[in-house]
Write a protein that holds these residues in place. Structure first.
Motif, PDB file in Angstrom:
ATOM      1  N   THR A 155       3.823   5.350 -14.799  1.00 16.46           N
ATOM      2  CA  THR A 155       2.607   5.960 -15.046  1.00 16.46           C
ATOM      3  C   THR A 155       1.556   5.443 -14.532  1.00 16.46           C
ATOM      4  O   THR A 155       1.344   4.224 -14.657  1.00 16.46           O
ATOM      5  CB  THR A 155       2.393   6.449 -16.709  1.00 16.46           C
ATOM      6  N   GLU A 157      -2.688   5.969 -12.685  1.00 22.74           N
ATOM      7  CA  GLU A 157      -3.900   6.823 -12.581  1.00 22.74           C
ATOM      8  C   GLU A 157      -4.326   6.781 -11.435  1.00 22.74           C
ATOM      9  O   GLU A 157      -4.534   6.080 -10.482  1.00 22.74           O
ATOM     10  CB  GLU A 157      -4.804   6.274 -13.568  1.00 22.74           C
ATOM     11  N   THR A 162      -3.384  11.511 -14.409  1.00 27.31           N
ATOM     12  CA  THR A 162      -2.133  11.041 -14.802  1.00 27.31           C
ATOM     13  C   THR A 162      -1.314  11.707 -13.625  1.00 27.31           C
ATOM     14  O   THR A 162      -1.026  12.598 -13.419  1.00 27.31           O
ATOM     15  CB  THR A 162      -1.772  11.450 -16.058  1.00 27.31           C
TER      16      THR A 162
END
Length: 333
Positions: A155, A157, A162
């Protein structure tokens, strides 16, 4: 280099863009861009430096955030998705571990040499020349692999947004990943999806690819950007899944009947996929399925697969050298 292929930047909305090259045939891949709060993420570069520069210029005209690329994600190792990496400046370059390993096996400059001196590289050289060498100028490609590696799931940013990176290989290649932007209900699939074209299994097994399609189809998404071909929806992904299942099932029937992998490739009919591009790829796909079904006992070498793909591409009526009396002429083609 052929630059008259239509190259289109599509604004997907909500800070997402797709750069689509032609019909998606050999080497004409797609890329993507995600921008948010002054930051940018690029999904894949293109086959040559010139093509990548044109793509980056188009993104910069569309989105000021693209003036500097903060993150580059490579969906897999193939050169039409990575050979322009050096033009991403100081971007973080993220890929799967398997992607980076595959890139080291045939760096961009080595590939360029093979295409330039294709006559010295046997069947592989002939294949590269006919499918890509006559269309692209690889004199400006540079090897620049990912520097941030992951396995499974990551994951990240982008401007507070996201972005999910999900490894789904081995399938098309050993290290396939997709880029999922949940809030935009969008996925950039890399070559997990060829839209309107036959896929090619360089790695496999085919069941992993089918599972990858199933996983994405379960997501809450509306927009699907393929590695090759036009932007679409889940419908194109379902059609790809149908193709893979059809190919697996038909190849299995012929394997169990004792048919050779070459004859099986020519024998399988693809009526519902008749409009798809690059049908010669069925040769590589059947070879991969036979390898898996035989637990490696039948493992056609890459030069022979490419030789047979060229025969198929050129319209040969069977996989055997002339004169031939195999009785297989006019099969699935």
């Amino acid at each position: 280099m052929a630059t008259n292929v239509t190259r289109t930047l599509t604004d997907l909305g909500d800070g997402l863009f797709a750069y689509i090259q032609g019909d998606g045939s050999w080497g004409w891949s797609n890329s993507g861009l995600v921008v948010s709060e002054g930051e940018s993420l690029l999904v894949d570069t293109l086959f040559t430096g010139r093509l990548t520069r044109d793509m980056l210029d188009a993104y910069r005209r569309a989105a000021p955030e693209a003036e500097t690329i903060d993150i580059l994600v490579n969906t897999h190792a193939n050169g039409d998705h990575t050979f322009g990496n050096a033009l991403a400046g100081d971007a973080r370059i993220i890929g799967s571990t398997a992607c980076a390993e595959e890139m080291e096996e045939r760096p961009a400059e080595v590939f360029a040499e093979m295409v330039r001196n294709w006559r010295n590289h046997g069947e592989i050289g002939a294949f590269l020349h006919e499918t890509m060498g006559v269309r692209f100028d690889f004199s400006d490609v540079v090897h620049r692999p990912p520097t941030e590696l992951f396995n499974g799931h990551k994951t990240i940013e982008v401007g507070g947004r996201t972005v999910e990176l999900v490894e789904l290989g081995p399938a098309h290649t050993r290290g396939d990943i997709v880029v999922h932007i949940p809030d935009a209900k969008t996925v950039f699939t890399g070559d997990i999806l060829f839209s309107g074209g036959h896929p090619i299994i360089w790695a496999g097994p085919i069941d992993n690819w089918i599972k990858a399609c199933d996983l994405i189809l379960d997501w809450d998404i509306e927009t699907v950007v393929p590695g090759h071909g036009p932007v679409g929806t889940k419908a194109e992904l379902r059609h790809m899944r149908d193709y893979l299942i059809h190919t697996r099932n038909e190849a299995t029937i012929r394997y169990e009947a004792g048919m050779s992998w070459e004859d099986a490739a020519w024998d399988i009919a693809f009526d519902q996929f008749d409009s798809w591009l690059d049908r010669e790829r069925v040769v590589a796909n059947v070879a991969s399925i036979y390898r898996d079904l035989s637990h490696g006992r039948i493992a056609p070498p890459r030069p022979e697969i490419m030789r047979q793909m060229l025969r198929y591409r050129r319209g040969a009526t069977c996989p055997h050298d002339e004169p031939c009396s195999c009785g297989a002429h006019g099969g699935g083609k």
